[in-house]
Design an enzyme around this catalytic site. Structure first.
Site, PDB file in Angstrom:
ATOM      1  N   SER A  65       0.821  -1.218   0.000  1.00 16.72           N
ATOM      2  CA  SER A  65       0.000   0.000   0.000  1.00 16.72           C
ATOM      3  C   SER A  65       0.851   1.263   0.000  1.00 16.72           C
ATOM      4  O   SER A  65       1.988   1.275   0.471  1.00 16.72           O
ATOM      5  CB  SER A  65      -0.898   0.039   1.238  1.00 16.72           C
ATOM      6  OG  SER A  65      -1.716  -1.090   1.296  1.00 16.72           O
TER       7      SER A  65
HETATM    8  N1  SAH Z   1      -0.061  -5.468   4.091  1.00 22.25           N
HETATM    9  C1  SAH Z   1       0.649  -5.723   2.853  1.00 22.25           C
HETATM   10  C2  SAH Z   1      -0.226  -5.429   1.652  1.00 22.25           C
HETATM   11  C3  SAH Z   1      -0.586  -6.700   1.017  1.00 22.25           C
HETATM   12  S1  SAH Z   1      -1.656  -6.711  -0.365  1.00 22.25           S
HETATM   13  C4  SAH Z   1       1.953  -4.969   2.805  1.00 22.25           C
HETATM   14  O1  SAH Z   1       2.253  -4.177   3.706  1.00 22.25           O
HETATM   15  O2  SAH Z   1       2.714  -5.200   1.869  1.00 22.25           O
HETATM   16  C5  SAH Z   1      -2.873  -7.844   0.246  1.00 22.25           C
HETATM   17  C6  SAH Z   1      -2.384  -9.207   0.595  1.00 22.25           C
HETATM   18  O3  SAH Z   1      -3.492  -9.969   1.071  1.00 22.25           O
HETATM   19  C7  SAH Z   1      -1.796 -10.002  -0.552  1.00 22.25           C
HETATM   20  O4  SAH Z   1      -0.502 -10.393  -0.237  1.00 22.25           O
HETATM   21  C8  SAH Z   1      -2.732 -11.209  -0.688  1.00 22.25           C
HETATM   22  O5  SAH Z   1      -2.068 -12.381  -1.066  1.00 22.25           O
HETATM   23  C9  SAH Z   1      -3.293 -11.306   0.710  1.00 22.25           C
HETATM   24  N2  SAH Z   1      -4.558 -12.027   0.854  1.00 22.25           N
HETATM   25  C10 SAH Z   1      -5.657 -11.998   0.058  1.00 22.25           C
HETATM   26  N3  SAH Z   1      -6.630 -12.773   0.555  1.00 22.25           N
HETATM   27  C11 SAH Z   1      -6.134 -13.330   1.698  1.00 22.25           C
HETATM   28  C12 SAH Z   1      -6.655 -14.227   2.676  1.00 22.25           C
HETATM   29  N4  SAH Z   1      -7.882 -14.738   2.602  1.00 22.25           N
HETATM   30  N5  SAH Z   1      -5.860 -14.577   3.719  1.00 22.25           N
HETATM   31  C13 SAH Z   1      -4.609 -14.078   3.826  1.00 22.25           C
HETATM   32  N6  SAH Z   1      -4.065 -13.231   2.940  1.00 22.25           N
HETATM   33  C14 SAH Z   1      -4.816 -12.853   1.884  1.00 22.25           C
END
Ligand code: SAH
Length: 215
Positions: A65
């Site tokens: 993000s």
């Molecule tokens: N917080 C992260 C942003 C990640 S983007 C950062 O600081 O970089 C969102 C993430 O959620 C992705 O990596 C995706 O794989 C994960 N995601 C999506 N659905 C999910 C689920 N049901 N359980 C765990 N992770 C999930």
């Protein structure tokens, strides 16, 4: 050395111009963003863009993000040093590191093992010992370690997963983007007795939350 100084300078400017100037005043949040080396959470070719005002691609077609959104969500969690927090969507690990600077323990769940492997090695490199991780469907939460003072979902959900609300402590906050795949409202939900108080933090666009209580 030159690089390290450049990154540090870029990080300070990021906090001033992108975060403080847009109304984030929680000192814990500002200090955490000024400290965490965001460039270590992106691929080498993107390191010089790590402190710009936008999200960046990471592996598995996911994104880290924008710094302001990380700050906004972290501030909404209102965490203090004895708190425990659950994050759904570890991704690069950057948001988890910011949380780890502020509270006692961060539990974080990621769907893709490749992303979690990378994030874990960055945590080790920097020296975080208060981040606990697992690969799983985060829409189910992590009841064994709850209840949590805060839960943060960093992927866009079709609706608020009920199981997550159930894992909040009394007075705890759930910060989550809810809406359709291309446009969501960022919500902060506070558990108050039998009820839930909802606050809207603005519009946003996150990658989809997959899983049993996601898309
Ligand atoms: N917080 C992260 C942003 C990640 S983007 C950062 O600081 O970089 C969102 C993430 O959620 C992705 O990596 C995706 O794989 C994960 N995601 C999506 N659905 C999910 C689920 N049901 N359980 C765990 N992770 C999930």
């Amino acid at each position: 050395m030159k690089h390290t100084e450049n990154h540090e300078h870029a990080r300070k400017t990021m906090v001033e111009t992108q975060v403080k100037n847009r109304g984030i005043h929680d000192q814990n949040v500002l200090d955490a963003l000024a400290k965490v080396p965001r460039h270590l959470f992106v691929s080498e070719v993107l390191q010089d863009s790590a402190y710009t005002d936008r999200p960046l691609p990471i592996d598995c077609r996911q994104t880290i993000s924008q710094p302001y959104i990380v700050a906004l969500m972290t501030e909404a969690l209102q965490l203090s040093k004895d708190d425990s927090v659950l994050e759904i969507g570890t991704g690069s690990g950057y948001q988890a590191a910011v949380l780890a600077e502020i509270c006692k323990t961060v539990y974080t769940i990621e769907k893709y093992p490749e992303l979690l492997d990378k994030a874990t090695s960055v945590f080790r490199r920097i020296g975080y010992k208060n981040i606990v991780t697992k690969t799983d469907d985060g829409t189910l939460g992590w009841p064994e370690n709850g209840p949590y003072d805060g839960i943060i979902v960093t992927a866009g959900a079709p609706k608020v997963p009920r199981l997550l609300l159930e894992q909040l402590a009394e007075g705890g906050r759930l910060v989550i983007p809810v809406g359709n795949v291309t446009n969501q409202k960022l919500l902060s939900l506070t558990l108050e007795g039998e009820g839930v108080k909802e606050k809207r933090l603005g519009d946003c666009r996150f990658v989809p939350l997959r899983g049993e209580h996601g898309w």
